[in-house]
Scaffold this active site. Sequence first.
Site, PDB file in Angstrom:
ATOM      1  N   CYS A   2      -6.383 -10.737  -3.699  1.00 59.76           N
ATOM      2  CA  CYS A   2      -6.897 -11.443  -4.864  1.00 59.76           C
ATOM      3  C   CYS A   2      -7.908 -10.541  -5.581  1.00 59.76           C
ATOM      4  O   CYS A   2      -8.714  -9.868  -4.954  1.00 59.76           O
ATOM      5  CB  CYS A   2      -7.578 -12.761  -4.555  1.00 59.76           C
ATOM      6  SG  CYS A   2      -6.491 -13.970  -3.825  1.00 59.76           S
ATOM      7  N   ARG A  27      -4.298  -5.898  -5.780  1.00 61.66           N
ATOM      8  CA  ARG A  27      -4.934  -6.800  -4.813  1.00 61.66           C
ATOM      9  C   ARG A  27      -4.163  -8.099  -4.637  1.00 61.66           C
ATOM     10  O   ARG A  27      -4.485  -8.919  -3.782  1.00 61.66           O
ATOM     11  CB  ARG A  27      -6.363  -7.124  -5.264  1.00 61.66           C
ATOM     12  CG  ARG A  27      -7.246  -5.917  -5.418  1.00 61.66           C
ATOM     13  CD  ARG A  27      -8.628  -6.320  -5.864  1.00 61.66           C
ATOM     14  NE  ARG A  27      -9.296  -7.125  -4.860  1.00 61.66           N
ATOM     15  CZ  ARG A  27     -10.003  -6.640  -3.854  1.00 61.66           C
ATOM     16  NH1 ARG A  27     -10.148  -5.344  -3.734  1.00 61.66           N
ATOM     17  NH2 ARG A  27     -10.576  -7.445  -2.978  1.00 61.66           N
ATOM     18  N   TRP A  74      -3.186 -13.373  -4.388  1.00 58.10           N
ATOM     19  CA  TRP A  74      -2.329 -13.142  -3.234  1.00 58.10           C
ATOM     20  C   TRP A  74      -2.470 -14.408  -2.388  1.00 58.10           C
ATOM     21  O   TRP A  74      -3.539 -14.668  -1.831  1.00 58.10           O
ATOM     22  CB  TRP A  74      -2.796 -11.916  -2.453  1.00 58.10           C
ATOM     23  CG  TRP A  74      -1.899 -11.518  -1.328  1.00 58.10           C
ATOM     24  CD1 TRP A  74      -0.790 -10.720  -1.396  1.00 58.10           C
ATOM     25  CD2 TRP A  74      -2.040 -11.871   0.050  1.00 58.10           C
ATOM     26  NE1 TRP A  74      -0.246 -10.573  -0.153  1.00 58.10           N
ATOM     27  CE2 TRP A  74      -0.980 -11.265   0.754  1.00 58.10           C
ATOM     28  CE3 TRP A  74      -2.947 -12.663   0.765  1.00 58.10           C
ATOM     29  CZ2 TRP A  74      -0.809 -11.412   2.125  1.00 58.10           C
ATOM     30  CZ3 TRP A  74      -2.781 -12.803   2.131  1.00 58.10           C
ATOM     31  CH2 TRP A  74      -1.722 -12.183   2.805  1.00 58.10           C
ATOM     32  N   ASN A 100     -11.996 -15.126  -4.307  1.00 59.93           N
ATOM     33  CA  ASN A 100     -11.249 -14.219  -3.434  1.00 59.93           C
ATOM     34  C   ASN A 100     -11.774 -14.440  -2.020  1.00 59.93           C
ATOM     35  O   ASN A 100     -12.989 -14.450  -1.819  1.00 59.93           O
ATOM     36  CB  ASN A 100     -11.494 -12.769  -3.895  1.00 59.93           C
ATOM     37  CG  ASN A 100     -11.061 -11.747  -2.873  1.00 59.93           C
ATOM     38  OD1 ASN A 100     -10.110 -11.974  -2.136  1.00 59.93           O
ATOM     39  ND2 ASN A 100     -11.746 -10.623  -2.830  1.00 59.93           N
ATOM     40  N   GLY A 101     -10.865 -14.623  -1.058  1.00 68.77           N
ATOM     41  CA  GLY A 101     -11.301 -14.834   0.325  1.00 68.77           C
ATOM     42  C   GLY A 101     -10.762 -16.157   0.844  1.00 68.77           C
ATOM     43  O   GLY A 101      -9.782 -16.693   0.315  1.00 68.77           O
ATOM     44  N   GLU A 479       4.065   5.764  10.702  1.00 62.97           N
ATOM     45  CA  GLU A 479       3.684   5.727   9.290  1.00 62.97           C
ATOM     46  C   GLU A 479       4.916   5.921   8.394  1.00 62.97           C
ATOM     47  O   GLU A 479       5.058   5.243   7.371  1.00 62.97           O
ATOM     48  CB  GLU A 479       2.614   6.800   9.027  1.00 62.97           C
ATOM     49  CG  GLU A 479       2.173   6.949   7.594  1.00 62.97           C
ATOM     50  CD  GLU A 479       1.554   5.691   6.980  1.00 62.97           C
ATOM     51  OE1 GLU A 479       1.261   4.727   7.713  1.00 62.97           O
ATOM     52  OE2 GLU A 479       1.411   5.673   5.749  1.00 62.97           O
ATOM     53  N   LYS A 483       5.952   3.063   5.700  1.00 67.81           N
ATOM     54  CA  LYS A 483       6.088   3.340   4.264  1.00 67.81           C
ATOM     55  C   LYS A 483       7.486   2.953   3.815  1.00 67.81           C
ATOM     56  O   LYS A 483       7.663   2.344   2.781  1.00 67.81           O
ATOM     57  CB  LYS A 483       5.834   4.836   4.029  1.00 67.81           C
ATOM     58  CG  LYS A 483       5.094   5.177   2.806  1.00 67.81           C
ATOM     59  CD  LYS A 483       3.602   4.984   2.824  1.00 67.81           C
ATOM     60  CE  LYS A 483       3.036   3.868   3.618  1.00 67.81           C
ATOM     61  NZ  LYS A 483       1.607   3.825   3.695  1.00 67.81           N
ATOM     62  N   GLU A 486       8.016  -0.940   3.811  1.00 71.23           N
ATOM     63  CA  GLU A 486       7.208  -1.757   2.901  1.00 71.23           C
ATOM     64  C   GLU A 486       7.615  -1.598   1.442  1.00 71.23           C
ATOM     65  O   GLU A 486       7.442  -2.527   0.663  1.00 71.23           O
ATOM     66  CB  GLU A 486       5.700  -1.536   3.100  1.00 71.23           C
ATOM     67  CG  GLU A 486       5.124  -0.260   2.558  1.00 71.23           C
ATOM     68  CD  GLU A 486       3.590  -0.222   2.671  1.00 71.23           C
ATOM     69  OE1 GLU A 486       3.067   0.830   3.020  1.00 71.23           O
ATOM     70  OE2 GLU A 486       2.928  -1.241   2.407  1.00 71.23           O
ATOM     71  N   HIS A 502      14.234   3.840  26.424  1.00 73.00           N
ATOM     72  CA  HIS A 502      13.803   2.671  27.188  1.00 73.00           C
ATOM     73  C   HIS A 502      14.153   1.362  26.471  1.00 73.00           C
ATOM     74  O   HIS A 502      13.525   0.330  26.719  1.00 73.00           O
ATOM     75  CB  HIS A 502      12.301   2.753  27.479  1.00 73.00           C
ATOM     76  CG  HIS A 502      11.949   3.941  28.314  1.00 73.00           C
ATOM     77  ND1 HIS A 502      12.178   3.998  29.672  1.00 73.00           N
ATOM     78  CD2 HIS A 502      11.445   5.158  27.981  1.00 73.00           C
ATOM     79  CE1 HIS A 502      11.799   5.171  30.145  1.00 73.00           C
ATOM     80  NE2 HIS A 502      11.353   5.904  29.125  1.00 73.00           N
ATOM     81  N   LYS A 601      -3.070  -4.820  -1.547  1.00 76.52           N
ATOM     82  CA  LYS A 601      -3.682  -3.586  -1.057  1.00 76.52           C
ATOM     83  C   LYS A 601      -4.854  -3.849  -0.127  1.00 76.52           C
ATOM     84  O   LYS A 601      -5.042  -3.163   0.861  1.00 76.52           O
ATOM     85  CB  LYS A 601      -4.143  -2.731  -2.236  1.00 76.52           C
ATOM     86  CG  LYS A 601      -4.686  -1.396  -1.768  1.00 76.52           C
ATOM     87  CD  LYS A 601      -4.251  -0.283  -2.650  1.00 76.52           C
ATOM     88  CE  LYS A 601      -4.540   1.065  -2.042  1.00 76.52           C
ATOM     89  NZ  LYS A 601      -3.511   1.481  -1.084  1.00 76.52           N
TER      90      LYS A 601
HETATM   91  C1  F6R Z   1       0.276   0.405   4.135  1.00 73.12           C
HETATM   92  C2  F6R Z   1      -1.088  -0.006   3.862  1.00 73.12           C
HETATM   93  C3  F6R Z   1      -1.753  -0.935   4.806  1.00 73.12           C
HETATM   94  C4  F6R Z   1      -3.244  -0.591   4.952  1.00 73.12           C
HETATM   95  C5  F6R Z   1      -3.959  -1.636   5.820  1.00 73.12           C
HETATM   96  C6  F6R Z   1      -5.404  -1.278   6.063  1.00 73.12           C
HETATM   97  O1  F6R Z   1       0.765   1.280   3.165  1.00 73.12           O
HETATM   98  O2  F6R Z   1      -1.660   0.378   2.881  1.00 73.12           O
HETATM   99  O3  F6R Z   1      -1.119  -0.946   6.039  1.00 73.12           O
HETATM  100  O4  F6R Z   1      -3.344   0.670   5.529  1.00 73.12           O
HETATM  101  O5  F6R Z   1      -3.881  -2.878   5.189  1.00 73.12           O
HETATM  102  O6  F6R Z   1      -6.099  -1.149   4.860  1.00 73.12           O
HETATM  103  P1  F6R Z   1      -7.482  -0.374   4.790  1.00 73.12           P
HETATM  104  O7  F6R Z   1      -7.223   1.041   5.068  1.00 73.12           O
HETATM  105  O8  F6R Z   1      -7.978  -0.618   3.401  1.00 73.12           O
HETATM  106  O9  F6R Z   1      -8.373  -0.986   5.834  1.00 73.12           O
END
Ligand code: F6R
Length: 606
Positions: A2, A27, A74, A100-101, A479, A483, A486, A502, A601
């Site tokens: 948000c 956000r 969000w 937000n929250g 990772e 990526k 997502e 395994h 994000k």
């Molecule tokens: C994936 C991504 C998320 C963040 C996670 C932690 O591309 O961006 O997995 O890495 O939500 O976010 P931060 O680093 O802001 O604590």
Amino acid sequence: MCGITVRVGDGNAVPELLDGLENLEYRGYDSAGIALQNDVGIDVIKREGTLDSLRNAIDDDSLHGTIGIGHTRWSTHGPPTDENAHPHTDCTGEIAVVHNGIIENYQELREELEADGHTFTSETDTEVVPHLIESKRNAGLSPESAFRTAVERLAGSYAIAAIVDGTDAVFATRHGSPLVLGRGADRYFLASDIPAFLQHTDQVVYLEDGDIARVEPEGYTITDLQGNVVKRNIEVVDWDAEDVGKGGYDHYMLKEIHEQPTALRQAVRGRVDSFSGDVDLESAPPGTFSDIDRVHLVAMGTSWHAAMYIQSLLTENGVDAGAYMAGEYATSPPPAGPNTLVLAVSQSGETADTLSAVRSIQGANVQTVAVTNVVGSTITRECDSSIFIRAGPEIGVAATKTFSSQVVTLSILAERIVRDVTGTSIRNTSGFFEALSTVPGDVQQLLDDSNAEAIAEHFLDSKSYFFIGRNTCYPVALEGALKFKEITYEHAEGFAASELKHGPLALVTDETPVFAIFSGDEDDTKTLNNVKEVQARDAPVVAVGSNSSQEAIGQADYSLEIPETHPAISGVLANVQLQLVAYHAANKLDRAIDKPRNLAKSVTVE
Ligand code: F6R
């Protein structure tokens, strides 16, 4: 999770509110809305869907007001509908609120307010706030006192902004969710994050938990919950307004992938001497960690993968270290005491799970260091000290440049820890530090020469995508898969190369490409055996590695080559190739790359 925008000043607030929301869409983007204070009262307009739906709904310039609040959502409580979109209003429509929250005691407050005759129109936790303010107004309190006493009733995490008809002011507060104030030449802003107003001002005030801001066209005052004036410094941020645009790229993600050479230069600048191996970290001079006997890294998602990378580096160099998923750490914290160092790794510095992990060991007398990209973020205030990764703003929801900057910054920090704790240095110091210094150029070379787009195209119709690696290349495998899934919405999994046989091997077929990541050290031999195992099950293999992994590249069906570097740094370069594969696959599938479905994000709820 948000985004809030507020704009107070002369002229119509609508364009600046909408532009601010656009810069905060990372956000949350399942609904958006704004509320304006004008001569006839408060106008609210809100729509399910992305900001474009809201822009389309504001089809003429009849909507106006010099003071306004905006929100991009969000969803947490209630699905993304027009009714659940913010701003929310009280029964009379004279009070509008964005939030937000999460308000944890909203159920109890809602029952109480409904019993008092208030009518609710949404399923959100937020809606209790305007009704609470309304009830305080009905009891005769001024708008500011009504806001203050309403906030006192809330439990949970929140950043809130409210307007009250007839009052030329915005009231705002925060508790556990970010809120910054921007001071422009003739107007003021409030927002969840600086990019919302960076094109208008670089002067910011970081509000603290419990602050109540009253922002008017003539100025602002900040008080505590008791009404005492508190002083907060105005700081000047060194981000450029251009940093938050797409700069000619089709997507923020692609722009940010290409910003990695610059981001990495900034991460290393002034911090390492590639000849002597000396480390100069502003907030961690030599001896800072002399009493430490174990390191806990706590983080989520991509940041957790960066934490795992550094855990390997630390343990291999004689420091007892564990990388914990912060949400799990918070639920069941491992033993920690005065000799424990907790490194909280978070791009945004606002991730609720990571903050919760830090809070879970408060009282254990541990040393805490925030490793983050965002100056002034909550985590910097909750940890004893902070080290910044200096990546610049990252807008794309999928983290890219910040992973690279985290790994490099943490590597420098790891060297300081290894020296303080063991009196030695990270293996083959000079080679390692030369590699840190040359990594920006290596990434540039890789970006110029990459064949990732062709690989993405070739495997576009696959059933699943697997990623494997050992040691530092294991978190890179995780990772790479994160990526890929997502932003493409295709099934992708990362595994430790040793783990495949395994169980996961049962999933491997000729329709499941396996991306195998090689660091160029002795572990490659074992990973090469794992490659042969999947090839024996007909899976096509893409080797990601440098010249030092020639045997692996020769054995694989396809390759993504990276410049030659120190094995401890290879993973950073391999990861850039995997970012490009994910990006190009998602682009060919026409996905919403910068705003993947269901994600945001900054995840400020647990
Ligand atoms: C994936 C991504 C998320 C963040 C996670 C932690 O591309 O961006 O997995 O890495 O939500 O976010 P931060 O680093 O802001 O604590």
